[in-house]
Write a protein that holds these residues in place. Sequence first.
Motif, PDB file in Angstrom:
ATOM      1  N   SER A   1       0.828  -1.210   0.000  1.00  0.00           N
ATOM      2  CA  SER A   1       0.000   0.000   0.000  1.00  0.00           C
ATOM      3  C   SER A   1       0.861   1.257   0.000  1.00  0.00           C
ATOM      4  CB  SER A   1      -0.930   0.008   1.218  1.00  0.00           C
ATOM      5  OG  SER A   1      -1.794  -1.113   1.220  1.00  0.00           O
ATOM      6  N   GLU A   2       1.973   1.236   0.739  1.00  0.00           N
ATOM      7  CA  GLU A   2       2.901   2.365   0.738  1.00  0.00           C
ATOM      8  C   GLU A   2       3.460   2.604  -0.666  1.00  0.00           C
ATOM      9  OE1 GLU A   2       3.952   4.672   2.829  1.00  0.00           O
ATOM     10  OE2 GLU A   2       2.616   3.988   4.430  1.00  0.00           O
ATOM     11  N   LYS A   3       3.750   1.522  -1.370  1.00  0.00           N
ATOM     12  CA  LYS A   3       4.262   1.636  -2.737  1.00  0.00           C
ATOM     13  C   LYS A   3       3.220   2.270  -3.646  1.00  0.00           C
ATOM     14  CE  LYS A   3       6.099  -1.097  -6.574  1.00  0.00           C
ATOM     15  NZ  LYS A   3       6.413  -2.473  -7.067  1.00  0.00           N
ATOM     16  N   TYR A   4       1.971   1.855  -3.507  1.00  0.00           N
ATOM     17  CA  TYR A   4       0.898   2.419  -4.334  1.00  0.00           C
ATOM     18  C   TYR A   4       0.678   3.902  -4.029  1.00  0.00           C
ATOM     19  CZ  TYR A   4      -0.471  -2.381  -5.604  1.00  0.00           C
ATOM     20  OH  TYR A   4      -0.501  -3.666  -6.077  1.00  0.00           O
ATOM     21  N   ARG A   5       0.797   4.271  -2.753  1.00  0.00           N
ATOM     22  CA  ARG A   5       0.506   5.644  -2.350  1.00  0.00           C
ATOM     23  C   ARG A   5       1.639   6.607  -2.689  1.00  0.00           C
ATOM     24  NH1 ARG A   5      -1.352   7.157   3.746  1.00  0.00           N
ATOM     25  NH2 ARG A   5       0.811   6.573   4.218  1.00  0.00           N
ATOM     26  N   SER A   6       2.875   6.169  -2.466  1.00  0.00           N
ATOM     27  CA  SER A   6       4.000   7.090  -2.616  1.00  0.00           C
ATOM     28  C   SER A   6       4.913   6.783  -3.796  1.00  0.00           C
ATOM     29  CB  SER A   6       4.845   7.078  -1.331  1.00  0.00           C
ATOM     30  OG  SER A   6       5.430   5.805  -1.136  1.00  0.00           O
ATOM     31  N   GLY A   7       4.753   5.613  -4.395  1.00  0.00           N
ATOM     32  CA  GLY A   7       5.619   5.234  -5.498  1.00  0.00           C
ATOM     33  C   GLY A   7       6.872   4.506  -5.072  1.00  0.00           C
ATOM     34  N   THR A   8       7.138   4.467  -3.768  1.00  0.00           N
ATOM     35  CA  THR A   8       8.295   3.740  -3.240  1.00  0.00           C
ATOM     36  C   THR A   8       7.850   2.858  -2.084  1.00  0.00           C
ATOM     37  OG1 THR A   8       8.846   5.535  -1.706  1.00  0.00           O
ATOM     38  CG2 THR A   8       9.905   5.573  -3.868  1.00  0.00           C
ATOM     39  N   MET A   9       8.570   1.767  -1.889  1.00  0.00           N
ATOM     40  CA  MET A   9       8.215   0.854  -0.820  1.00  0.00           C
ATOM     41  C   MET A   9       8.908   1.302   0.471  1.00  0.00           C
ATOM     42  SD  MET A   9       8.125  -3.278  -0.998  1.00  0.00           S
ATOM     43  CE  MET A   9       7.075  -3.196  -2.430  1.00  0.00           C
ATOM     44  N   ASN A  10       8.210   2.102   1.259  1.00  0.00           N
ATOM     45  CA  ASN A  10       8.740   2.632   2.507  1.00  0.00           C
ATOM     46  C   ASN A  10       8.666   1.537   3.566  1.00  0.00           C
ATOM     47  OD1 ASN A  10       9.128   4.004   4.990  1.00  0.00           O
ATOM     48  ND2 ASN A  10       8.448   5.927   4.065  1.00  0.00           N
ATOM     49  N   LEU A  11       9.788   0.844   3.764  1.00  0.00           N
ATOM     50  CA  LEU A  11       9.805  -0.315   4.652  1.00  0.00           C
ATOM     51  C   LEU A  11       9.454   0.045   6.086  1.00  0.00           C
ATOM     52  CD1 LEU A  11      12.978  -2.206   3.352  1.00  0.00           C
ATOM     53  CD2 LEU A  11      10.585  -2.739   2.873  1.00  0.00           C
ATOM     54  N   ILE A  12       9.996   1.150   6.571  1.00  0.00           N
ATOM     55  CA  ILE A  12       9.777   1.527   7.980  1.00  0.00           C
ATOM     56  C   ILE A  12       8.314   1.897   8.214  1.00  0.00           C
ATOM     57  CG2 ILE A  12      10.350   3.198   9.770  1.00  0.00           C
ATOM     58  CD1 ILE A  12      13.176   3.333   8.572  1.00  0.00           C
ATOM     59  N   LYS A  13       7.778   2.746   7.344  1.00  0.00           N
ATOM     60  CA  LYS A  13       6.395   3.181   7.521  1.00  0.00           C
ATOM     61  C   LYS A  13       5.416   2.037   7.300  1.00  0.00           C
ATOM     62  CE  LYS A  13       3.435   7.137   6.712  1.00  0.00           C
ATOM     63  NZ  LYS A  13       3.286   8.451   6.047  1.00  0.00           N
ATOM     64  N   GLY A  14       5.672   1.210   6.260  1.00  0.00           N
ATOM     65  CA  GLY A  14       4.806   0.068   6.001  1.00  0.00           C
ATOM     66  C   GLY A  14       4.796  -0.906   7.163  1.00  0.00           C
ATOM     67  N   PHE A  15       5.990  -1.165   7.720  1.00  0.00           N
ATOM     68  CA  PHE A  15       6.075  -2.065   8.864  1.00  0.00           C
ATOM     69  C   PHE A  15       5.323  -1.484  10.060  1.00  0.00           C
ATOM     70  CE2 PHE A  15       8.021  -3.625  12.775  1.00  0.00           C
ATOM     71  CZ  PHE A  15       8.021  -4.998  12.554  1.00  0.00           C
ATOM     72  N   TRP A  16       5.450  -0.170  10.276  1.00  0.00           N
ATOM     73  CA  TRP A  16       4.808   0.470  11.421  1.00  0.00           C
ATOM     74  C   TRP A  16       3.279   0.389  11.317  1.00  0.00           C
ATOM     75  CZ3 TRP A  16       4.607   1.636  16.168  1.00  0.00           C
ATOM     76  CH2 TRP A  16       3.709   2.583  16.642  1.00  0.00           C
ATOM     77  N   ILE A  17       2.738   0.670  10.138  1.00  0.00           N
ATOM     78  CA  ILE A  17       1.289   0.608   9.967  1.00  0.00           C
ATOM     79  C   ILE A  17       0.800  -0.831  10.116  1.00  0.00           C
ATOM     80  CG2 ILE A  17      -0.631   0.962   8.361  1.00  0.00           C
ATOM     81  CD1 ILE A  17       0.534   3.540   9.540  1.00  0.00           C
TER      82      ILE A  17
END
Length: 283
Positions: free
Chosen positions: A243-259
């Motif tokens: 979902s982070e990749k779809y929203r921002s265009g990059t796979m934000n590992l830290i934010k994705g893991f946190w959510i």
Amino acid sequence: MKNKSIFLSVKDHSVSGEVFELIENKDYGFLETAPQPALDELPKYYESEDYISHTDSKRNIFEKVYHLVRVFSLKKKLNLINSFKSEEKRLLDIGCGTGDFLKYAQENGWSVSGIEPNSEARKIANKKTNKAVLNANELLSFEKNSFDIITLWHVLEHLPDLEDQISHFNTLLKPNGKLVIAVPNYKSYDAKHYKAYWAAYDVPRHLWHFNRDSISKLVKRQSFCVEKVKPMWFDAFYVSLLSEKYRSGTMNLIKGFWIGLLSNIKAISSKEASSLIYVIGKR
């Protein structure tokens, strides 16, 4: 639309880029993807190298992590079906992908059959299971009361003609058999957080989007009842990263893991995990 209303507009982020509406069916409580592609058009929406359940590729960190988690998940799935009383240990896995669950169950004493519509995934699965996997049209070839367990791991949301499908599963199950369905839960925290970017909407491949009440209502109409609901904890991390990749265009590992972590923490009390497993028996 009687007893229906628009819930959300969602883009197909992985293949077509088209936008679809999620329509709330107030009779059942699930969401319907609209418009739903015609049956002969659906395969083109699966034509992507990134459709991970149809491949055994390990091209990047994301896919490698997926396969590592899958090893753990296979053990959990086997423990679940082993917990049921099964006379002959006959298993049918609908939408079995490349066959890892069937192979693992087969190696642990189960007599297995699988259904997989994708020809390439089916070839891979048949190499692993000694040709235990058939195409979707061959589901009708099985006799009544053939199976102790029927499993659908993230598959029900892909199937057209929901009520007919579940009615047929009832026919194929033995009187004391169990239907095991795992689906995303659009009432989860990560779904509410990402909204239209929530990867588990996955339109238009996902024709339906469920919550607890909608599954109970759906199976009740086909003489089933939900006996137990279990969370799939890893799904929150996988879905949030995508979902982070779809929203921002990059796979934000830290934010994705946190959510994903936050979603799981909230689910401990709310019982609304990102994905849920429903253990269903005949009434």
